[in-house]
Design a protein around this motif. Structure first.
Motif, PDB file in Angstrom:
ATOM      1  N   GLN A   1       0.847  -1.188   0.000  1.00 19.19           N
ATOM      2  CA  GLN A   1       0.000   0.000   0.000  1.00 19.19           C
ATOM      3  C   GLN A   1       0.884   1.240   0.000  1.00 19.19           C
ATOM      4  OE1 GLN A   1      -2.838   0.050   3.140  1.00 19.19           O
ATOM      5  NE2 GLN A   1      -3.708   2.029   2.560  1.00 19.19           N
ATOM      6  N   VAL A   2       0.542   2.197  -0.829  1.00 19.75           N
ATOM      7  CA  VAL A   2       1.323   3.418  -0.957  1.00 19.75           C
ATOM      8  C   VAL A   2       0.695   4.527  -0.124  1.00 19.75           C
ATOM      9  CG1 VAL A   2       2.117   5.193  -2.548  1.00 19.75           C
ATOM     10  CG2 VAL A   2       2.091   2.791  -3.267  1.00 19.75           C
ATOM     11  N   GLN A   3       1.520   5.228   0.588  1.00 20.71           N
ATOM     12  CA  GLN A   3       1.051   6.365   1.367  1.00 20.71           C
ATOM     13  C   GLN A   3       1.989   7.538   1.122  1.00 20.71           C
ATOM     14  OE1 GLN A   3       0.940   5.783   5.619  1.00 20.71           O
ATOM     15  NE2 GLN A   3      -0.560   7.408   5.916  1.00 20.71           N
ATOM     16  N   LEU A   4       1.406   8.698   0.903  1.00 22.25           N
ATOM     17  CA  LEU A   4       2.166   9.932   0.716  1.00 22.25           C
ATOM     18  C   LEU A   4       1.779  10.904   1.811  1.00 22.25           C
ATOM     19  CD1 LEU A   4       1.644  10.391  -3.145  1.00 22.25           C
ATOM     20  CD2 LEU A   4       3.525   9.227  -1.981  1.00 22.25           C
ATOM     21  N   VAL A   5       2.775  11.481   2.447  1.00 24.45           N
ATOM     22  CA  VAL A   5       2.511  12.412   3.543  1.00 24.45           C
ATOM     23  C   VAL A   5       3.289  13.702   3.291  1.00 24.45           C
ATOM     24  CG1 VAL A   5       2.629  12.829   6.017  1.00 24.45           C
ATOM     25  CG2 VAL A   5       2.139  10.513   5.154  1.00 24.45           C
ATOM     26  N   GLU A   6       2.551  14.793   3.134  1.00 25.23           N
ATOM     27  CA  GLU A   6       3.164  16.099   2.934  1.00 25.23           C
ATOM     28  C   GLU A   6       3.329  16.816   4.263  1.00 25.23           C
ATOM     29  OE1 GLU A   6      -0.027  15.773  -0.426  1.00 25.23           O
ATOM     30  OE2 GLU A   6       0.141  15.346   1.707  1.00 25.23           O
ATOM     31  N   SER A   7       4.300  17.706   4.293  1.00 20.41           N
ATOM     32  CA  SER A   7       4.496  18.567   5.459  1.00 20.41           C
ATOM     33  C   SER A   7       5.257  19.810   5.019  1.00 20.41           C
ATOM     34  CB  SER A   7       5.270  17.833   6.562  1.00 20.41           C
ATOM     35  OG  SER A   7       6.559  17.474   6.112  1.00 20.41           O
ATOM     36  N   GLY A   8       5.305  20.779   5.911  1.00 19.32           N
ATOM     37  CA  GLY A   8       6.101  21.970   5.644  1.00 19.32           C
ATOM     38  C   GLY A   8       5.321  23.208   5.295  1.00 19.32           C
ATOM     39  N   GLY A   9       4.013  23.086   5.162  1.00 23.73           N
ATOM     40  CA  GLY A   9       3.214  24.253   4.847  1.00 23.73           C
ATOM     41  C   GLY A   9       3.159  25.226   6.020  1.00 23.73           C
ATOM     42  N   GLY A  10       2.620  26.397   5.753  1.00 19.11           N
ATOM     43  CA  GLY A  10       2.500  27.392   6.817  1.00 19.11           C
ATOM     44  C   GLY A  10       2.081  28.731   6.282  1.00 19.11           C
ATOM     45  N   LEU A  11       2.124  29.713   7.174  1.00 19.73           N
ATOM     46  CA  LEU A  11       1.762  31.097   6.836  1.00 19.73           C
ATOM     47  C   LEU A  11       3.042  31.912   6.755  1.00 19.73           C
ATOM     48  CD1 LEU A  11      -0.200  33.490   6.532  1.00 19.73           C
ATOM     49  CD2 LEU A  11      -0.293  33.603   9.039  1.00 19.73           C
ATOM     50  N   VAL A  12       3.262  32.515   5.600  1.00 20.96           N
ATOM     51  CA  VAL A  12       4.456  33.324   5.397  1.00 20.96           C
ATOM     52  C   VAL A  12       4.060  34.626   4.716  1.00 20.96           C
ATOM     53  CG1 VAL A  12       6.006  31.343   5.250  1.00 20.96           C
ATOM     54  CG2 VAL A  12       4.970  32.267   3.169  1.00 20.96           C
ATOM     55  N   GLN A  13       5.029  35.530   4.633  1.00 20.49           N
ATOM     56  CA  GLN A  13       4.790  36.784   3.938  1.00 20.49           C
ATOM     57  C   GLN A  13       5.328  36.698   2.508  1.00 20.49           C
ATOM     58  OE1 GLN A  13       6.641  39.782   6.442  1.00 20.49           O
ATOM     59  NE2 GLN A  13       4.716  40.115   7.550  1.00 20.49           N
ATOM     60  N   ALA A  14       4.823  37.559   1.671  1.00 18.57           N
ATOM     61  CA  ALA A  14       5.292  37.620   0.292  1.00 18.57           C
ATOM     62  C   ALA A  14       6.807  37.836   0.277  1.00 18.57           C
ATOM     63  CB  ALA A  14       4.595  38.734  -0.469  1.00 18.57           C
ATOM     64  N   GLY A  15       7.467  37.056  -0.588  1.00 16.81           N
ATOM     65  CA  GLY A  15       8.916  37.142  -0.667  1.00 16.81           C
ATOM     66  C   GLY A  15       9.643  36.110   0.170  1.00 16.81           C
ATOM     67  N   ASP A  16       8.929  35.489   1.093  1.00 16.73           N
ATOM     68  CA  ASP A  16       9.533  34.476   1.955  1.00 16.73           C
ATOM     69  C   ASP A  16       9.677  33.144   1.217  1.00 16.73           C
ATOM     70  OD1 ASP A  16       8.068  35.446   5.181  1.00 16.73           O
ATOM     71  OD2 ASP A  16       9.733  36.264   3.995  1.00 16.73           O
ATOM     72  N   SER A  17      10.274  32.194   1.914  1.00 17.07           N
ATOM     73  CA  SER A  17      10.487  30.857   1.361  1.00 17.07           C
ATOM     74  C   SER A  17       9.873  29.800   2.265  1.00 17.07           C
ATOM     75  CB  SER A  17      11.988  30.568   1.209  1.00 17.07           C
ATOM     76  OG  SER A  17      12.598  31.473   0.320  1.00 17.07           O
ATOM     77  N   LEU A  18       9.533  28.678   1.665  1.00 15.67           N
ATOM     78  CA  LEU A  18       9.075  27.504   2.390  1.00 15.67           C
ATOM     79  C   LEU A  18       9.615  26.282   1.666  1.00 15.67           C
ATOM     80  CD1 LEU A  18       5.261  27.946   3.223  1.00 15.67           C
ATOM     81  CD2 LEU A  18       7.124  27.686   4.872  1.00 15.67           C
ATOM     82  N   ARG A  19       9.806  25.201   2.438  1.00 17.18           N
ATOM     83  CA  ARG A  19      10.168  23.938   1.823  1.00 17.18           C
ATOM     84  C   ARG A  19       9.152  22.886   2.216  1.00 17.18           C
ATOM     85  NH1 ARG A  19      15.499  20.087   2.519  1.00 17.18           N
ATOM     86  NH2 ARG A  19      14.453  19.616   4.503  1.00 17.18           N
ATOM     87  N   LEU A  20       8.476  22.355   1.221  1.00 19.44           N
ATOM     88  CA  LEU A  20       7.527  21.282   1.449  1.00 19.44           C
ATOM     89  C   LEU A  20       8.227  19.934   1.280  1.00 19.44           C
ATOM     90  CD1 LEU A  20       4.394  22.564  -0.517  1.00 19.44           C
ATOM     91  CD2 LEU A  20       5.139  23.110   1.811  1.00 19.44           C
ATOM     92  N   SER A  21       7.772  18.976   2.054  1.00 24.34           N
ATOM     93  CA  SER A  21       8.300  17.622   1.954  1.00 24.34           C
ATOM     94  C   SER A  21       7.173  16.657   1.665  1.00 24.34           C
ATOM     95  CB  SER A  21       8.985  17.211   3.266  1.00 24.34           C
ATOM     96  OG  SER A  21      10.047  18.076   3.589  1.00 24.34           O
ATOM     97  N   CYS A  22       7.492  15.614   0.949  1.00 28.53           N
ATOM     98  CA  CYS A  22       6.534  14.540   0.699  1.00 28.53           C
ATOM     99  C   CYS A  22       7.269  13.222   0.911  1.00 28.53           C
ATOM    100  CB  CYS A  22       5.970  14.614  -0.708  1.00 28.53           C
ATOM    101  SG  CYS A  22       4.891  13.215  -1.129  1.00 28.53           S
ATOM    102  N   VAL A  23       6.873  12.517   1.944  1.00 28.53           N
ATOM    103  CA  VAL A  23       7.474  11.219   2.245  1.00 28.53           C
ATOM    104  C   VAL A  23       6.589  10.130   1.658  1.00 28.53           C
ATOM    105  CG1 VAL A  23       8.252   9.650   4.036  1.00 28.53           C
ATOM    106  CG2 VAL A  23       8.476  12.118   4.365  1.00 28.53           C
ATOM    107  N   ALA A  24       7.186   9.271   0.879  1.00 29.67           N
ATOM    108  CA  ALA A  24       6.437   8.202   0.217  1.00 29.67           C
ATOM    109  C   ALA A  24       6.726   6.859   0.870  1.00 29.67           C
ATOM    110  CB  ALA A  24       6.804   8.150  -1.255  1.00 29.67           C
ATOM    111  N   SER A  25       5.675   6.239   1.337  1.00 27.45           N
ATOM    112  CA  SER A  25       5.787   4.867   1.850  1.00 27.45           C
ATOM    113  C   SER A  25       5.416   3.934   0.709  1.00 27.45           C
ATOM    114  CB  SER A  25       4.846   4.675   3.048  1.00 27.45           C
ATOM    115  OG  SER A  25       5.171   5.553   4.091  1.00 27.45           O
TER     116      SER A  25
END
Length: 128
Positions: A1-25
């Motif tokens: 069985q395949v499972q994908l789990v995202e993380s890393g989202g949030g509230l930021v201001q314009a011009g900022d950076s974020l890194r999202l992750s997706c772990v795949a089982s």
């Protein structure tokens, strides 16, 4: 069985950076595996963001995020990262990762229908 789990989202201001992750089982990635990122803003249709070929590492981006977003993968951790720089308010959406472990050239990378497995999504909000 395949499972994908995202993380890393949030509230930021314009011009900022974020890194999202997706772990795949997943037991094993085939050489045809394609991992994609999509996003959906309220009241809008889901749209393609980026994709990466798991074995070769080739990346593909929507025009709206080119030069701002970068995909990478960690084969050991079965994780795909979406580095998002210079974020804009219009990047606000729920971001989903998706997997097709047997992607073929007749399929369209930017079509959600080409992917068989989806994560639950992570919210990204960019304030102006």
């Amino acid at each position: 069985q395949v499972q994908l789990v995202e993380s890393g989202g949030g509230l930021v201001q314009a011009g900022d950076s974020l890194r999202l992750s997706c772990v795949a089982s997943v037991r094993t990635f085939t050489i045809y595996a394609m991992m994609g990122w999509f996003r959906q803003a309220p009241g809008k249709e889901r749209e393609f963001v980026a994709a990466i070929n798991w074995s070769g590492g080739s990346t593909f981006y929507a025009d709206s995020v080119k030069c701002r977003f970068t995909l990478s993968r960690d084969n050991v951790k079965n994780t795909v990262y979406l580095q998002m720089n210079s974020l804009k308010p219009e990047d606000t959406a729920v971001y989903y990762c998706a997997l097709n472990n047997y992607f073929t050239t007749v399929q369209r990378i930017e079509s959600g229908r080409a992917y068989d497995y989806w994560g639950q999504g992570t919210q990204v909000t960019v304030s102006s």
